[in-house]
Design a protein around this motif. Structure first.
Motif, PDB file in Angstrom:
ATOM      1  N   ILE A  96     104.980 -17.452 -35.566  1.00  0.00           N
ATOM      2  CA  ILE A  96     105.717 -17.064 -34.363  1.00  0.00           C
ATOM      3  C   ILE A  96     107.222 -17.088 -34.644  1.00  0.00           C
ATOM      4  O   ILE A  96     107.960 -16.190 -34.246  1.00  0.00           O
ATOM      5  CB  ILE A  96     105.323 -17.978 -33.184  1.00  0.00           C
ATOM      6  N   LEU A  97     107.668 -18.099 -35.392  1.00  0.00           N
ATOM      7  CA  LEU A  97     109.099 -18.208 -35.699  1.00  0.00           C
ATOM      8  C   LEU A  97     109.570 -17.081 -36.615  1.00  0.00           C
ATOM      9  O   LEU A  97     110.733 -16.677 -36.567  1.00  0.00           O
ATOM     10  CB  LEU A  97     109.413 -19.560 -36.337  1.00  0.00           C
ATOM     11  N   ALA A  98     108.664 -16.564 -37.463  1.00  0.00           N
ATOM     12  CA  ALA A  98     109.031 -15.440 -38.340  1.00  0.00           C
ATOM     13  C   ALA A  98     109.426 -14.231 -37.489  1.00  0.00           C
ATOM     14  O   ALA A  98     110.087 -13.310 -37.956  1.00  0.00           O
ATOM     15  CB  ALA A  98     107.870 -15.100 -39.254  1.00  0.00           C
ATOM     16  N   MET A  99     109.018 -14.257 -36.216  1.00  0.00           N
ATOM     17  CA  MET A  99     109.406 -13.185 -35.293  1.00  0.00           C
ATOM     18  C   MET A  99     110.752 -13.501 -34.636  1.00  0.00           C
ATOM     19  O   MET A  99     111.120 -12.903 -33.633  1.00  0.00           O
ATOM     20  CB  MET A  99     108.307 -12.993 -34.247  1.00  0.00           C
ATOM     21  N   LYS A 100     111.493 -14.497 -35.207  1.00  0.00           N
ATOM     22  CA  LYS A 100     112.865 -14.856 -34.766  1.00  0.00           C
ATOM     23  C   LYS A 100     112.908 -15.446 -33.353  1.00  0.00           C
ATOM     24  O   LYS A 100     113.558 -14.914 -32.454  1.00  0.00           O
ATOM     25  CB  LYS A 100     113.829 -13.650 -34.857  1.00  0.00           C
ATOM     26  N   VAL A 101     112.188 -16.529 -33.186  1.00  0.00           N
ATOM     27  CA  VAL A 101     112.194 -17.237 -31.904  1.00  0.00           C
ATOM     28  C   VAL A 101     113.226 -18.367 -31.958  1.00  0.00           C
ATOM     29  O   VAL A 101     113.347 -19.051 -32.969  1.00  0.00           O
ATOM     30  CB  VAL A 101     110.774 -17.790 -31.616  1.00  0.00           C
ATOM     31  N   ASP A 102     114.001 -18.551 -30.873  1.00  0.00           N
ATOM     32  CA  ASP A 102     115.066 -19.569 -30.855  1.00  0.00           C
ATOM     33  C   ASP A 102     114.610 -20.887 -30.242  1.00  0.00           C
ATOM     34  O   ASP A 102     115.054 -21.951 -30.647  1.00  0.00           O
ATOM     35  CB  ASP A 102     116.266 -19.043 -30.041  1.00  0.00           C
ATOM     36  N   ILE A 103     113.768 -20.820 -29.205  1.00  0.00           N
ATOM     37  CA  ILE A 103     113.327 -22.028 -28.493  1.00  0.00           C
ATOM     38  C   ILE A 103     111.803 -21.984 -28.360  1.00  0.00           C
ATOM     39  O   ILE A 103     111.239 -20.938 -28.020  1.00  0.00           O
ATOM     40  CB  ILE A 103     113.961 -22.126 -27.082  1.00  0.00           C
ATOM     41  N   VAL A 104     111.158 -23.122 -28.632  1.00  0.00           N
ATOM     42  CA  VAL A 104     109.702 -23.220 -28.446  1.00  0.00           C
ATOM     43  C   VAL A 104     109.422 -24.205 -27.309  1.00  0.00           C
ATOM     44  O   VAL A 104     109.894 -25.345 -27.339  1.00  0.00           O
ATOM     45  CB  VAL A 104     109.009 -23.715 -29.734  1.00  0.00           C
ATOM     46  N   VAL A 105     108.690 -23.760 -26.303  1.00  0.00           N
ATOM     47  CA  VAL A 105     108.199 -24.648 -25.237  1.00  0.00           C
ATOM     48  C   VAL A 105     106.724 -24.877 -25.540  1.00  0.00           C
ATOM     49  O   VAL A 105     105.959 -23.907 -25.609  1.00  0.00           O
ATOM     50  CB  VAL A 105     108.366 -23.974 -23.850  1.00  0.00           C
ATOM     51  N   MET A 106     106.339 -26.123 -25.752  1.00  0.00           N
ATOM     52  CA  MET A 106     104.954 -26.345 -26.187  1.00  0.00           C
ATOM     53  C   MET A 106     104.224 -27.405 -25.365  1.00  0.00           C
ATOM     54  O   MET A 106     104.727 -28.503 -25.151  1.00  0.00           O
ATOM     55  CB  MET A 106     104.906 -26.767 -27.660  1.00  0.00           C
ATOM     56  N   ARG A 107     103.019 -27.058 -24.932  1.00  0.00           N
ATOM     57  CA  ARG A 107     102.075 -28.054 -24.382  1.00  0.00           C
ATOM     58  C   ARG A 107     100.950 -28.200 -25.397  1.00  0.00           C
ATOM     59  O   ARG A 107     100.434 -27.204 -25.914  1.00  0.00           O
ATOM     60  CB  ARG A 107     101.513 -27.593 -23.038  1.00  0.00           C
ATOM     61  N   HIS A 108     100.566 -29.452 -25.645  1.00  0.00           N
ATOM     62  CA  HIS A 108      99.544 -29.699 -26.668  1.00  0.00           C
ATOM     63  C   HIS A 108      98.692 -30.900 -26.251  1.00  0.00           C
ATOM     64  O   HIS A 108      99.210 -31.845 -25.661  1.00  0.00           O
ATOM     65  CB  HIS A 108     100.234 -29.971 -28.020  1.00  0.00           C
ATOM     66  N   PRO A 109      97.396 -30.888 -26.552  1.00  0.00           N
ATOM     67  CA  PRO A 109      96.547 -32.021 -26.131  1.00  0.00           C
ATOM     68  C   PRO A 109      96.807 -33.315 -26.893  1.00  0.00           C
ATOM     69  O   PRO A 109      96.319 -34.370 -26.474  1.00  0.00           O
ATOM     70  CB  PRO A 109      95.119 -31.524 -26.389  1.00  0.00           C
ATOM     71  N   HIS A 110      97.546 -33.260 -28.006  1.00  0.00           N
ATOM     72  CA  HIS A 110      97.744 -34.468 -28.800  1.00  0.00           C
ATOM     73  C   HIS A 110      99.145 -35.058 -28.662  1.00  0.00           C
ATOM     74  O   HIS A 110     100.145 -34.336 -28.802  1.00  0.00           O
ATOM     75  CB  HIS A 110      97.454 -34.179 -30.278  1.00  0.00           C
TER      76      HIS A 110
END
Ligand code: CP
Length: 307
Positions: A96-110
């Motif tokens: 996803i970052l290779a597509m030049k993303v600046d900010i990641v908002v992440m929800r994860h079960p762990h």
């Protein structure tokens, strides 16, 4: 400027960070109440919303906040992705970052997933809930909503009621409210309260009426049946009798308290519908404030590239 490049939890941010997020949210609240609700603040910033676990409020709220700041937005959900084919978290995110993303908002079960990611990629990370660990933007919007109702958070008494053991909302709320000078109590069955939680400097109560008579605000949490691998109480009926708030109980208290809930609500379990929809409930204000708080967090993090 915030003291951190990422928002991973409330534990490691400062009171000054929280106050800066609140004052920035005040400005964005004005924006979202205008006829034209969009500002160009994050034009040319790309944000990826990575949801490895279900969400309604948090996901919609982040996406709305991002679009109102004019960011470019990409959405990902684990159920419809190649994660189900065995791809690792780092591989998914690096693609996803290779597509030049600046900010990641992440929800994860762990628990710890957002922190893990922050050590491996350059983008700013916002934790949108990691397992039973933290949910920082929920705690910020909760405290902001309390501040809106009372004018201040300092000196208030807040009871967090329900399934504390499986709740990321409870832990982030405890850290946030304490930093802002509130007193915090947790209330629930012994089996749903972590053994050493009082070491965080909070009160523990197992009698709901005592908790409600003590507090100014009751934040009602749902029973997280999806995280429970064993039975923590004899029956839901017994839980409702001992830890559910109904209108009769609310009206019998010696003072008027404010009722909160992060959602999703199990109506008729932790609170009845007439309590959820009463004048004392600020549940929909919490949802409204969530957009302004998330706009503030994204705006402030976008200006922070190191630290
Ligand atoms: N409050 C909250 O995190 O709700 P969702 O799970 O719907 O995002």
């Amino acid at each position: 400027m915030l003291s951190t490049k990422h928002l991973l939890g409330i534990k490691n941010i400062t009171l000054e960070d929280i106050e800066m997020i609140f004052s920035t949210a005040d400005n964005f609240k004005d924006v979202i109440n205008r006829p034209i609700k969009k500002v160009p603040s994050l034009r040319d910033v790309t944000i990826a919303n990575l949801f490895f676990e279900n969400s309604t409020r948090t996901r919609l709220s982040f996406e709305l906040a991002e679009r109102r700041l004019s960011a470019d937005v990409v959405n990902f959900s684990a159920s419809s992705s190649s994660v189900s084919k065995g791809e690792t978290l780092i591989d998914t995110v690096n693609n996803i970052l290779a597509m030049k993303v600046d900010i990641v908002v992440m929800r994860h079960p762990h628990a710890g997933a957002a922190e893990f990611l922050s050590r491996h990629i350059d983008a700013n990370i916002v934790n949108a809930g990691d397992g039973a660990h933290e949910h920082p933007t929920q705690a910020l919007l909760d405290a902001y909503s309390i501040r809106q109702s009372f004018g201040n958070v300092k000196g208030l008494k807040v009871a967090i009621v329900g399934d504390i053991l499986h709740s990321r909302v409870a832990l982030s709320n405890i850290f946030c409210l304490q930093k802002l000078g509130a007193e915090v109590m947790v209330c629930g069955p012994t089996t749903l309260i972590p053994k050493h939680i009082s070491s965080l400097g909070i009160k523990v109560e197992h009698n709901l009426r005592n908790a409600l008579e003590w507090c100014d605000v009751a934040n009602m949490l749902r029973i997280q049946l999806e995280r429970q691998d064993t039975r923590y109480f004899p029956s839901l009926r017994e839980y409702i009798m001992l830890f559910g708030i109904n209108k009769q109980l609310l009206d019998s208290l010696s003072k008027r308290i404010v009722i909160m809930h992060p959602g999703p609500i199990n109506r008729g379990v932790e609170i009845t519908s007439d309590v959820a929809d009463s004048q004392q409930s600020i549940i929909l204000q919490q949802v409204e404030n969530g957009v302004a708080i998330r706009m503030a967090v994204l705006y402030l993090l976008a200006g922070k590239t190191e630290g």
